[in-house]
Motif scaffolding. Sequence first.
Motif, PDB file in Angstrom:
ATOM      1  N   PRO A  78       0.831  -1.214   0.000  1.00  0.00           N
ATOM      2  CA  PRO A  78       0.000   0.000   0.000  1.00  0.00           C
ATOM      3  C   PRO A  78       0.864   1.263   0.000  1.00  0.00           C
ATOM      4  O   PRO A  78       2.043   1.233   0.359  1.00  0.00           O
ATOM      5  N   ASP A  79       0.263   2.367  -0.390  1.00  0.00           N
ATOM      6  CA  ASP A  79       0.950   3.652  -0.302  1.00  0.00           C
ATOM      7  C   ASP A  79       1.275   3.961   1.156  1.00  0.00           C
ATOM      8  O   ASP A  79       0.508   3.626   2.066  1.00  0.00           O
ATOM      9  N   ASN A  80       2.419   4.596   1.379  1.00  0.00           N
ATOM     10  CA  ASN A  80       2.847   4.998   2.725  1.00  0.00           C
ATOM     11  C   ASN A  80       2.956   3.810   3.686  1.00  0.00           C
ATOM     12  O   ASN A  80       2.736   3.944   4.892  1.00  0.00           O
ATOM     13  N   PHE A  81       3.310   2.652   3.138  1.00  0.00           N
ATOM     14  CA  PHE A  81       3.413   1.455   3.970  1.00  0.00           C
ATOM     15  C   PHE A  81       4.577   1.569   4.952  1.00  0.00           C
ATOM     16  O   PHE A  81       5.677   2.000   4.592  1.00  0.00           O
ATOM     17  N   VAL A  82       4.349   1.180   6.200  1.00  0.00           N
ATOM     18  CA  VAL A  82       5.377   1.183   7.236  1.00  0.00           C
ATOM     19  C   VAL A  82       6.056  -0.188   7.233  1.00  0.00           C
ATOM     20  O   VAL A  82       5.391  -1.218   7.381  1.00  0.00           O
ATOM     21  N   LEU A  83       7.369  -0.204   7.075  1.00  0.00           N
ATOM     22  CA  LEU A  83       8.091  -1.462   6.884  1.00  0.00           C
ATOM     23  C   LEU A  83       7.860  -2.471   8.000  1.00  0.00           C
ATOM     24  O   LEU A  83       7.758  -3.679   7.744  1.00  0.00           O
ATOM     25  N   ASP A  84       7.780  -1.999   9.243  1.00  0.00           N
ATOM     26  CA  ASP A  84       7.657  -2.953  10.346  1.00  0.00           C
ATOM     27  C   ASP A  84       6.263  -3.576  10.459  1.00  0.00           C
ATOM     28  O   ASP A  84       5.994  -4.360  11.373  1.00  0.00           O
ATOM     29  N   GLN A  85       5.401  -3.264   9.492  1.00  0.00           N
ATOM     30  CA  GLN A  85       4.081  -3.899   9.435  1.00  0.00           C
ATOM     31  C   GLN A  85       4.020  -4.986   8.352  1.00  0.00           C
ATOM     32  O   GLN A  85       2.941  -5.420   7.946  1.00  0.00           O
ATOM     33  N   TYR A  86       5.187  -5.438   7.934  1.00  0.00           N
ATOM     34  CA  TYR A  86       5.280  -6.511   6.933  1.00  0.00           C
ATOM     35  C   TYR A  86       4.407  -7.710   7.298  1.00  0.00           C
ATOM     36  O   TYR A  86       3.772  -8.325   6.435  1.00  0.00           O
ATOM     37  N   HIS A  87       4.358  -8.057   8.569  1.00  0.00           N
ATOM     38  CA  HIS A  87       3.610  -9.241   9.011  1.00  0.00           C
ATOM     39  C   HIS A  87       2.111  -9.121   8.755  1.00  0.00           C
ATOM     40  O   HIS A  87       1.410 -10.138   8.722  1.00  0.00           O
ATOM     41  N   THR A  88       1.612  -7.902   8.562  1.00  0.00           N
ATOM     42  CA  THR A  88       0.185  -7.739   8.253  1.00  0.00           C
ATOM     43  C   THR A  88      -0.109  -8.089   6.798  1.00  0.00           C
ATOM     44  O   THR A  88      -1.259  -8.372   6.450  1.00  0.00           O
ATOM     45  N   LEU A  89       0.930  -8.069   5.966  1.00  0.00           N
ATOM     46  CA  LEU A  89       0.772  -8.413   4.552  1.00  0.00           C
ATOM     47  C   LEU A  89       1.113  -9.874   4.278  1.00  0.00           C
ATOM     48  O   LEU A  89       0.541 -10.488   3.374  1.00  0.00           O
ATOM     49  N   VAL A  90       2.059 -10.406   5.045  1.00  0.00           N
ATOM     50  CA  VAL A  90       2.540 -11.775   4.827  1.00  0.00           C
ATOM     51  C   VAL A  90       2.337 -12.547   6.129  1.00  0.00           C
ATOM     52  O   VAL A  90       3.139 -12.444   7.060  1.00  0.00           O
TER      53      VAL A  90
END
Length: 268
Positions: A78-90
């Motif tokens: 997503p736009d403006n994605f915060v890297l440390d939220q990777y686990h929400t995508l994978v």
Amino acid sequence: MEYCVNDRTISYQPENARQWGDNVVLLHHANDLTNNTAMASSGYTIEKLFDAPLADIFQAACRSLLQRCWRKAGIVIPDNFVLDQYHTLVQDFTSHLAAVEHTKLIEVSDFPVPIAFLETRVSEVVGKKLRVRNPFDNQSIFHFRVVRPNSTDNNPLHRDIWLEDYDNCINLYIPIAGSNEKSSLIIVPGSHHWSESKIERTIGGAIMNGMKFNVPAVTAIDGNFDVVRPDPQLNEVLIFSPYLIHGGAVNLQADRTRISLEIRLWEH
């Protein structure tokens, strides 16, 4: 294997056979790049990485490179994605392994800043001219290590030197996102000076939860030992010996993925 970190007991049990090592100190037969430095005794040090504005350029370029790698793995960012939220995508392990295939073995031509800046900085700390080129296979590569919260994404405790292509080098751990006292790399200080006879390890690469690691895992240590979790901040680098026992860095945060850049240098 059992150890305590962050006031919490961590344990793992590899599936393969194990054995105690020989009565030999591997560091005594190596080019010890920690010798005559501030890290000679402990095996590690935390140092400033880059001066401004290079530090900001490095962080921004890391973010951009990671997102490109993840998109190659089919992850929608997503736009403006915060890297440390990777686990929400994978969220599943299979998808994570697919993403890891794109964040490892990256050529230094894609390093976030010209690699000479890093080589010069680490050479200053060690007091020897170093470069990112492995004389074993002439590879010049780096990796992003991505460890989701409360997952099994991390590798077990080990010495890098148990892989033949990692002798005589120095290791770097550079925090990129979500790295703190609950998630950063775990180290056993001074263990680079230990005899192999003090350590029991798996025969061959560790097998845990059906996953095969390249490196053998520590399964027992004879006697008392300390475990620490150095906490380098952004624009700092953890420099440590490949003969040091490290790893086992489970991410104990509830809602942040830990991301680090890992790279090795050899004397030039």
